[in-house]
Write an enzyme that holds these catalytic residues in place. Structure first.
Site, PDB file in Angstrom:
ATOM      1  N   ASP A   1       0.829  -1.197   0.000  1.00  0.00           N
ATOM      2  CA  ASP A   1       0.000   0.000   0.000  1.00  0.00           C
ATOM      3  C   ASP A   1       0.868   1.253   0.000  1.00  0.00           C
ATOM      4  O   ASP A   1       2.008   1.230  -0.485  1.00  0.00           O
ATOM      5  CB  ASP A   1      -0.930  -0.040   1.223  1.00  0.00           C
ATOM      6  CG  ASP A   1      -2.286   0.555   0.938  1.00  0.00           C
ATOM      7  OD1 ASP A   1      -2.357   1.787   0.753  1.00  0.00           O
ATOM      8  OD2 ASP A   1      -3.281  -0.182   0.867  1.00  0.00           O
TER       9      ASP A   1
ATOM     10  N   ASP B   1      -2.043   1.567  18.040  1.00  0.00           N
ATOM     11  CA  ASP B   1      -2.849   0.380  17.751  1.00  0.00           C
ATOM     12  C   ASP B   1      -2.167  -0.560  16.759  1.00  0.00           C
ATOM     13  O   ASP B   1      -2.654  -1.665  16.529  1.00  0.00           O
ATOM     14  CB  ASP B   1      -4.214   0.796  17.190  1.00  0.00           C
ATOM     15  CG  ASP B   1      -5.365   0.413  18.122  1.00  0.00           C
ATOM     16  OD1 ASP B   1      -5.152  -0.442  18.994  1.00  0.00           O
ATOM     17  OD2 ASP B   1      -6.471   0.965  17.965  1.00  0.00           O
TER      18      ASP B   1
ATOM     19  N   HIS C   1      -3.734   6.017   3.517  1.00  0.00           N
ATOM     20  CA  HIS C   1      -4.462   4.836   3.049  1.00  0.00           C
ATOM     21  C   HIS C   1      -3.938   3.543   3.654  1.00  0.00           C
ATOM     22  O   HIS C   1      -4.687   2.725   4.182  1.00  0.00           O
ATOM     23  CB  HIS C   1      -4.364   4.802   1.524  1.00  0.00           C
ATOM     24  CG  HIS C   1      -5.267   3.832   0.847  1.00  0.00           C
ATOM     25  ND1 HIS C   1      -4.908   2.531   0.575  1.00  0.00           N
ATOM     26  CD2 HIS C   1      -6.519   3.981   0.359  1.00  0.00           C
ATOM     27  CE1 HIS C   1      -5.897   1.926  -0.050  1.00  0.00           C
ATOM     28  NE2 HIS C   1      -6.890   2.783  -0.207  1.00  0.00           N
TER      29      HIS C   1
ATOM     30  N   ASN D   1      -6.428  -3.923  22.439  1.00  0.00           N
ATOM     31  CA  ASN D   1      -5.714  -3.392  23.606  1.00  0.00           C
ATOM     32  C   ASN D   1      -6.546  -2.422  24.433  1.00  0.00           C
ATOM     33  O   ASN D   1      -6.004  -1.690  25.266  1.00  0.00           O
ATOM     34  CB  ASN D   1      -4.426  -2.706  23.148  1.00  0.00           C
ATOM     35  CG  ASN D   1      -4.682  -1.645  22.087  1.00  0.00           C
ATOM     36  OD1 ASN D   1      -5.826  -1.309  21.796  1.00  0.00           O
ATOM     37  ND2 ASN D   1      -3.621  -1.122  21.494  1.00  0.00           N
TER      38      ASN D   1
ATOM     39  N   ALA E   1      -6.196  -7.538  -9.136  1.00  0.00           N
ATOM     40  CA  ALA E   1      -7.469  -8.132  -8.712  1.00  0.00           C
ATOM     41  C   ALA E   1      -7.936  -9.259  -9.615  1.00  0.00           C
ATOM     42  O   ALA E   1      -8.516 -10.242  -9.139  1.00  0.00           O
ATOM     43  CB  ALA E   1      -8.547  -7.050  -8.635  1.00  0.00           C
TER      44      ALA E   1
ATOM     45  N   VAL F   1      -5.994 -14.783  -7.221  1.00  0.00           N
ATOM     46  CA  VAL F   1      -6.218 -13.643  -6.331  1.00  0.00           C
ATOM     47  C   VAL F   1      -7.676 -13.626  -5.882  1.00  0.00           C
ATOM     48  O   VAL F   1      -8.585 -13.895  -6.671  1.00  0.00           O
ATOM     49  CB  VAL F   1      -5.862 -12.321  -7.044  1.00  0.00           C
ATOM     50  CG1 VAL F   1      -6.200 -11.115  -6.172  1.00  0.00           C
ATOM     51  CG2 VAL F   1      -4.381 -12.305  -7.417  1.00  0.00           C
TER      52      VAL F   1
ATOM     53  N   SER G   1     -11.269  -0.591  -1.004  1.00  0.00           N
ATOM     54  CA  SER G   1     -10.016  -0.610  -0.242  1.00  0.00           C
ATOM     55  C   SER G   1     -10.253  -0.990   1.202  1.00  0.00           C
ATOM     56  O   SER G   1      -9.375  -1.562   1.854  1.00  0.00           O
ATOM     57  CB  SER G   1      -9.354   0.768  -0.269  1.00  0.00           C
ATOM     58  OG  SER G   1      -8.669   1.001  -1.453  1.00  0.00           O
TER      59      SER G   1
END
Length: 576
Positions: free
Chosen positions: A158, A167, A198, A211, A337, A342, A391
């Site tokens: 990405d 996090d 993104h 957490n 894709a 995939v 996405s």
């Protein structure tokens, strides 16, 4: 381009997108074979896999430079300022295909890449609500079985990932993170960081830590690595970057990768175009290589509300210069894709049963669907945001695949791909003539919305009541610590299949002995100094506690038996 649409608004485009203790590795990227000049263009030169030295020599002899090469798949990334380079190289013995990867110049940054910024971090939120996207795919129920194994690695291909985010830091794998911008691995510490927002958002949906603060990912116990394939400034994902990222993923043993983008600059690559034919071949070989190494690729279907099974026109390409309108056919592929092997993911609307308005679709193209509207997740600087797009749907599926790989370590990519469809929740077509097929499999949702619970435990929720303690307890050297859970409202004794979920963050788990202590003081050993130098325990144990009264105070006891490695009890739970 990253497959993100603004919340509630579809993006008419189709493109996009280390933790604490990260150590510096290579001091700098490898020296380039040439210096940058205006007019430099990038090319894929395709030859037989193996020894590419003869073709590399031909690149140099014909006005080009070798920027990088992937001998295992027979792909060379070449640069040249010559307008006749591609045509000349197509006539060289041993060369199978040659294609320009862009219609714009290679940026000068390719030869001396700047490191992305390391943003300052905001204070962590004090709450961690379970959101509707997680309940729709039953991730919250799956966590009662397992939060995922730390031995399962997921690659985030990405725009990069903010590894310092509170996090993400607990699950971030710096050792396997990299920048593949421009088409070669840059292993400098921090090269993997986000040049946008993104990738960080996608990473949180996959594996934000459980957490007690902020957000929870679908598989909060697995490891994530950043493979930055977006270039700074443009945030485009060119073919050589994608190839580098996929080869890296295979070589680094990623069980799953998430690919929320299409490979720029062409929305669809057509085999009757010489440049695009080389792109199809190069990226296709890289995907096949990664899959052969055990890596399943999960990819976003795109946000143009387009029928991928009935292609007619492309108006968005090339997106690195001036787009033109061109007629296309189904032979032209959205990659990665639509590559074989995939998992192609469509987006559900907020109710979990509709197609998001922007989501692409297509009979026998879409594999499965997942939540993709107003998804709340991590963004750089310790912050959080809601985004919409396929996405956002794709990383939900990548997270479910990671849970499945955790529960079934022997599964191959093909096994996981098959099970994702078999275990998905069937969704019927709405009153929309574009949706064709059956409830079991159709053009909007493929085989249905993914189901995290089935991925880890079969078809039904784990029986009984669930109790959890999320309070951190520090584990110092040569000490014994305990964390308590008060159980109430359970009739009679505990079951013979009491589930004990343990999430301990600790380096060198061979130091640790972990016990469950029943209310009457009976000790059940869960982990006894095994695992050697492996980091962290993220596992669900089954204990025959049928002789114990269920109600009362249960304890998780952890004994550290050596010096030099410390950690904490991050969370633990009981399911009766």
């Amino acid at each position: 381009m990253a497959f993100t649409a603004p919340a509630a608004i579809a993006d008419t485009g189709m493109g996009a997108l280390r933790g604490a203790g990260a150590s510096a590795r290579a001091a700098a990227p490898a020296a380039q074979s040439a210096t940058w000049a205006a007019g430099t263009r990038a090319y894929l030169v395709i030859t037989a896999p193996g020894d590419t030295s003869a073709v590399r020599a031909a690149v140099t002899a014909n006005g080009g430079t070798v920027f990088h090469h992937f001998d295992a798949i027979g792909v060379i990334v070449a640069h040249s300022t010559s307008s006749t380079f591609a045509a000349t190289m197509r006539g060289v013995s041993g060369v199978q295909k040659v294609g320009a990867t862009r219609t714009s110049d290679v940026p000068a940054d390719a030869y001396n890449p700047a490191l992305p910024a390391n943003p300052s971090q905001s204070a962590a939120p004090s709450t961690e609500p379970v959101r509707s996207d997680m309940t729709q795919i039953k991730a919250d129920q799956a966590w009662a079985v397992t939060t995922g194994s730390a031995s399962v690695k997921v690659g985030i291909l990405d725009t990069g990932v903010d590894d310092q985010h509170q996090d993400l830091a607990p699950n971030f794998n710096a050792a396997d993170s990299v920048s593949c911008a421009y088409g070669k691995p840059d292993t400098r510490a921090g090269a993997w960081r986000d040049v946008d927002t993104h990738g960080t958002h996608v990473a949180g949906t996959v594996a934000a830590a459980k957490n007690g603060k902020g957000a929870i990912g679908v598989a909060p116990g697995v490891k994530i690595s950043s493979v930055r394939i977006a270039e700074p400034g443009s945030t485009l994902f060119f073919p050589e970057n994608t190839i580098c990222g996929l080869v890296w993923s295979g070589d680094r043993g990623f069980k799953v990768t998430n690919n929320s983008y299409y490979t720029d600059p062409w929305q669809f690559n057509c085999p009757n175009d010489l440049d695009q034919a080389a792109i199809l071949e190069g990226v296709g070989r890289a995907q096949k290589y990664a899959e052969g190494k055990g890596s399943l690729q999960v990819a976003a279907a795109g946000n143009a509300n387009y029928d991928l099974a009935n292609k007619t026109t492309d108006t968005s390409s090339p997106n690195d210069s001036t787009p033109v309108t061109r007629t296309i056919t189904n032979d032209c592929l959205d990659i990665p894709a639509e590559l074989p092997g995939v998992v192609t993911v469509a987006a559900n609307g907020t109710n979990g049963t509709s197609k998001a308005s922007f989501s692409n679709f297509g009979r026998d193209v879409i594999e499965v669907s997942a939540p993709g509207e107003s998804v709340y997740s991590t963004v750089p600087g310790g912050k959080y945001s809601s985004l919409s797009g396929t996405s956002m749907a794709s990383p939900h599926v990548a997270g479910v695949a990671a849970l499945m790989a955790s529960a079934n370590p022997s599964y191959t990519p093909a096994d996981i791909r098959t099970k994702l469809g078999e275990q998905a929740t069937d969704l019927a077509c709405p009153s929309d003539g574009r949706c064709t097929g059956t409830t079991a499999k159709n053009s909007f949702f493929g085989e249905g919305r993914v189901d995290a619970l089935k991925a880890v435990s079969g078809t039904t929720p784990p029986p009984g009541k669930y109790f959890e303690n999320l309070t951190d307890v520090a584990i110092a050297d040569n000490t014994t610590v305990e964390s308590s859970l008060t159980v109430s409202g359970v009739t009679g004794n505990a079951p013979a299949t009491l589930k004990v979920g343990v999430d301990i963050k600790h380096t060198y788990i061979g130091d640790l002995k972990v016990d469950l202590v029943a209310p009457d003081g009976t000790v059940y050993t869960l982990h006894n100094r095994s695992g050697g130098g492996t980091d962290n325990i993220a596992q669900t144990y089954t204990v025959n506690a049928s002789s114990e009264v269920a109600n009362g105070t249960w304890k998780l006891r952890v004994n550290d038996n050596a010096n030099a490695d410390t950690g904490r009890i991050d969370a633990w739970n009981l399911t009766f």
